[in-house]
Scaffold this active site. Structure first.
Site, PDB file in Angstrom:
ATOM      1  N   ASN A 134     -12.669  21.125  77.507  1.00 63.75           N
ATOM      2  CA  ASN A 134     -12.831  22.701  78.153  1.00 63.75           C
ATOM      3  C   ASN A 134     -12.458  22.034  79.329  1.00 63.75           C
ATOM      4  O   ASN A 134     -13.624  21.318  80.326  1.00 63.75           O
ATOM      5  CB  ASN A 134     -14.304  23.383  78.374  1.00 63.75           C
ATOM      6  CG  ASN A 134     -14.154  24.057  78.975  1.00 63.75           C
ATOM      7  OD1 ASN A 134     -13.247  24.260  79.748  1.00 63.75           O
ATOM      8  ND2 ASN A 134     -15.625  24.583  78.931  1.00 63.75           N
ATOM      9  N   TRP A 135     -11.641  22.223  80.493  1.00 65.24           N
ATOM     10  CA  TRP A 135     -11.083  21.440  80.925  1.00 65.24           C
ATOM     11  C   TRP A 135     -11.673  22.632  82.135  1.00 65.24           C
ATOM     12  O   TRP A 135     -11.874  22.226  83.654  1.00 65.24           O
ATOM     13  CB  TRP A 135      -9.820  21.843  81.552  1.00 65.24           C
ATOM     14  CG  TRP A 135      -9.033  20.887  81.070  1.00 65.24           C
ATOM     15  CD1 TRP A 135      -9.247  20.272  79.892  1.00 65.24           C
ATOM     16  CD2 TRP A 135      -7.655  20.315  81.506  1.00 65.24           C
ATOM     17  NE1 TRP A 135      -8.343  19.385  80.074  1.00 65.24           N
ATOM     18  CE2 TRP A 135      -6.821  19.078  80.159  1.00 65.24           C
ATOM     19  CE3 TRP A 135      -5.923  20.699  82.388  1.00 65.24           C
ATOM     20  CZ2 TRP A 135      -5.894  19.136  79.995  1.00 65.24           C
ATOM     21  CZ3 TRP A 135      -5.214  20.013  81.844  1.00 65.24           C
ATOM     22  CH2 TRP A 135      -4.948  19.503  80.788  1.00 65.24           C
ATOM     23  N   LYS A 136     -12.648  23.834  81.894  1.00 64.60           N
ATOM     24  CA  LYS A 136     -13.295  24.769  83.661  1.00 64.60           C
ATOM     25  C   LYS A 136     -11.965  25.403  84.403  1.00 64.60           C
ATOM     26  O   LYS A 136     -10.897  25.248  84.610  1.00 64.60           O
ATOM     27  CB  LYS A 136     -14.472  24.343  83.608  1.00 64.60           C
ATOM     28  CG  LYS A 136     -15.173  23.834  82.666  1.00 64.60           C
ATOM     29  CD  LYS A 136     -17.095  23.377  82.786  1.00 64.60           C
ATOM     30  CE  LYS A 136     -17.832  23.300  81.574  1.00 64.60           C
ATOM     31  NZ  LYS A 136     -18.614  23.090  81.590  1.00 64.60           N
ATOM     32  N   GLY A 158     -17.037  19.113  77.998  1.00 60.76           N
ATOM     33  CA  GLY A 158     -16.500  18.907  79.577  1.00 60.76           C
ATOM     34  C   GLY A 158     -16.194  18.147  80.143  1.00 60.76           C
ATOM     35  O   GLY A 158     -15.524  17.367  80.100  1.00 60.76           O
ATOM     36  N   GLY A 159     -16.977  17.632  81.220  1.00 61.60           N
ATOM     37  CA  GLY A 159     -16.800  16.679  81.798  1.00 61.60           C
ATOM     38  C   GLY A 159     -16.232  15.436  81.599  1.00 61.60           C
ATOM     39  O   GLY A 159     -15.430  14.936  82.279  1.00 61.60           O
ATOM     40  N   GLY A 201     -23.399  19.555  81.259  1.00 58.50           N
ATOM     41  CA  GLY A 201     -23.079  18.768  82.754  1.00 58.50           C
ATOM     42  C   GLY A 201     -24.731  18.094  83.458  1.00 58.50           C
ATOM     43  O   GLY A 201     -24.161  17.501  84.522  1.00 58.50           O
ATOM     44  N   GLU A 230     -21.379  29.564  80.559  1.00 55.48           N
ATOM     45  CA  GLU A 230     -20.961  29.871  82.094  1.00 55.48           C
ATOM     46  C   GLU A 230     -20.749  31.306  82.158  1.00 55.48           C
ATOM     47  O   GLU A 230     -20.846  32.186  83.190  1.00 55.48           O
ATOM     48  CB  GLU A 230     -20.086  28.616  82.293  1.00 55.48           C
ATOM     49  CG  GLU A 230     -21.024  27.218  82.345  1.00 55.48           C
ATOM     50  CD  GLU A 230     -19.563  26.208  82.919  1.00 55.48           C
ATOM     51  OE1 GLU A 230     -18.649  26.641  83.192  1.00 55.48           O
ATOM     52  OE2 GLU A 230     -20.100  25.456  82.964  1.00 55.48           O
ATOM     53  N   HIS A 274     -19.066  30.386  76.076  1.00 60.60           N
ATOM     54  CA  HIS A 274     -19.520  30.020  76.946  1.00 60.60           C
ATOM     55  C   HIS A 274     -20.520  29.808  78.026  1.00 60.60           C
ATOM     56  O   HIS A 274     -20.516  31.324  78.126  1.00 60.60           O
ATOM     57  CB  HIS A 274     -18.571  29.221  77.931  1.00 60.60           C
ATOM     58  CG  HIS A 274     -19.006  27.494  78.100  1.00 60.60           C
ATOM     59  ND1 HIS A 274     -19.528  27.252  79.324  1.00 60.60           N
ATOM     60  CD2 HIS A 274     -18.296  26.758  77.805  1.00 60.60           C
ATOM     61  CE1 HIS A 274     -19.540  25.847  79.818  1.00 60.60           C
ATOM     62  NE2 HIS A 274     -19.407  25.663  78.846  1.00 60.60           N
ATOM     63  N   SER A 319     -22.677  16.803  77.310  1.00 60.00           N
ATOM     64  CA  SER A 319     -22.479  15.780  77.847  1.00 60.00           C
ATOM     65  C   SER A 319     -22.459  14.971  77.027  1.00 60.00           C
ATOM     66  O   SER A 319     -23.062  13.592  76.469  1.00 60.00           O
ATOM     67  CB  SER A 319     -24.294  15.583  78.107  1.00 60.00           C
ATOM     68  OG  SER A 319     -24.342  16.350  79.962  1.00 60.00           O
ATOM     69  N   GLU A 345     -24.021  24.322  72.327  1.00 60.10           N
ATOM     70  CA  GLU A 345     -24.037  23.723  72.936  1.00 60.10           C
ATOM     71  C   GLU A 345     -25.539  24.535  73.896  1.00 60.10           C
ATOM     72  O   GLU A 345     -25.612  25.002  74.607  1.00 60.10           O
ATOM     73  CB  GLU A 345     -22.801  24.202  74.912  1.00 60.10           C
ATOM     74  CG  GLU A 345     -21.491  23.944  73.449  1.00 60.10           C
ATOM     75  CD  GLU A 345     -20.267  24.095  74.447  1.00 60.10           C
ATOM     76  OE1 GLU A 345     -20.388  22.926  75.072  1.00 60.10           O
ATOM     77  OE2 GLU A 345     -20.320  25.042  75.955  1.00 60.10           O
TER      78      GLU A 345
HETATM   79  P1  PGA Z   1     -20.097  18.462  79.385  1.00 56.98           P
HETATM   80  O1  PGA Z   1     -19.727  20.558  79.050  1.00 56.98           O
HETATM   81  O2  PGA Z   1     -19.145  18.355  78.315  1.00 56.98           O
HETATM   82  O3  PGA Z   1     -19.703  18.314  80.996  1.00 56.98           O
HETATM   83  O4  PGA Z   1     -21.267  18.903  79.454  1.00 56.98           O
HETATM   84  C1  PGA Z   1     -19.483  21.132  78.027  1.00 56.98           C
HETATM   85  C2  PGA Z   1     -19.052  22.664  78.236  1.00 56.98           C
HETATM   86  O5  PGA Z   1     -19.797  23.340  79.025  1.00 56.98           O
HETATM   87  O6  PGA Z   1     -18.075  23.124  77.178  1.00 56.98           O
END
Ligand code: PGA
Length: 258
Positions: free
Chosen positions: A9-11, A233-234, A173, A97, A95, A212, A167
């Site tokens: 997930n590149w956000k 994500g990251g 994050g 967010e 998600h 994470s 998640e």
């Molecule tokens: P993260 O994000 O790996 O940076 O914790 C995961 C996500 O938001 O899907």
């Protein structure tokens, strides 16, 4: 055994040329693992088409991070599942967010999920508890509500197009992933909940862990029986790290599970 899925997930990262270059690098780097591990990358919508074309003919699939539920109309700024149909493979819904920063409700997510499935996108539904809910021991209650609401009205035949991403919001994050045991236990609960709409098909639905995930912890997470992959994500923004996570997944498959 379910085939593992690693989703990046590149956000809201990368310019269009940067994203394209990175996708082409992943195309080369991930080739050795394509027989064992499914990989989907989810770039920002503005570069999705370009990247889908650049990846044509290779095993990496693309997904959208979000979409609305209408097919078309006066919805400024929105993209629709109909626009994604036929060339974009996956759609991420719910998600944290989107839930927290954009106030998306369970009811809206249910509409999005139906729209995505109607257009034959493979939907990844994300669920998870906040730190406050976790501390209050409300994880099971929150997950049950989120799943039941989002899946309301989904038909049995659509189960094959669905994956769930668990998640915990407190792990996203933060560098503090859930322990493998805790993630596995909660994901077992999710699989149990999937039995009421989908019966025996629940055992075929992939459940991913997100929060994470790194090359350092991927292996111990993916060794768990209920963890069928990761939503990353990251670490998906760094080509070396993402590739190492995919590699670790392939290695887990080749060694006996705990
Ligand atoms: P993260 O994000 O790996 O940076 O914790 C995961 C996500 O938001 O899907």
């Amino acid at each position: 055994m379910r085939r593992p899925l690693i989703a990046g997930n590149w956000k809201m990262h990368f310019t269009v040329p940067e994203g394209l270059e990175y996708a082409l690098q992943l195309r080369r780097d991930l080739e050795p693992y394509s027989a064992l591990v499914d990989v989907v990358i989810m770039p920002p919508a503005v570069m999705l088409w370009e990247i889908a074309n650049a990846l044509r003919g290779c095993a990496i699939e693309v997904g959208a991070q979000n979409a609305g539920w209408e097919d078309q109309g006066p919805f400024t700024g929105e993209i629709s599942p109909k626009m994604l149909a036929g060339w974009c493979h996956y759609l991420l819904i719910g998600h944290s967010e989107r839930r927290q920063l954009f106030n998306e409700t369970d009811e809206e997510l249910n509409r999005k999920l139906h729209a995505g499935l109607r257009h034959r996108l493979k939907v990844i539904l994300a669920v998870g508890e906040t730190l406050e809910e976790y501390d209050a021991g409300r994880t099971a209650e929150v997950i049950t509500r989120q799943l039941n609401a989002a899946l309301y009205g989904v038909e049995l035949r659509q189960a094959t197009d669905l994956s769930i991403a668990y998640e915990p919001v407190w792990a996203i994050g933060t560098g503090k992933a859930a322990t493998p045991d805790y993630a596995n236990e909660t994901m077992g609960l999710i699989r149990g909940l999937l039995q009421s709409p989908f019966g025996a098909l629940a055992s075929q639905i992939r459940i991913l862990y997100g929060g994470s995930v790194t090359p350092a912890n991927a292996r111990s997470l993916l060794e768990q029986p209920e963890i069928d992959g990761g939503l990353v994500g990251g670490a998906s923004l760094k080509p070396g790290e993402f590739t190492r996570i995919v590699q670790a997944t392939a290695e887990v498959l080749q060694s006996p599970r705990v």
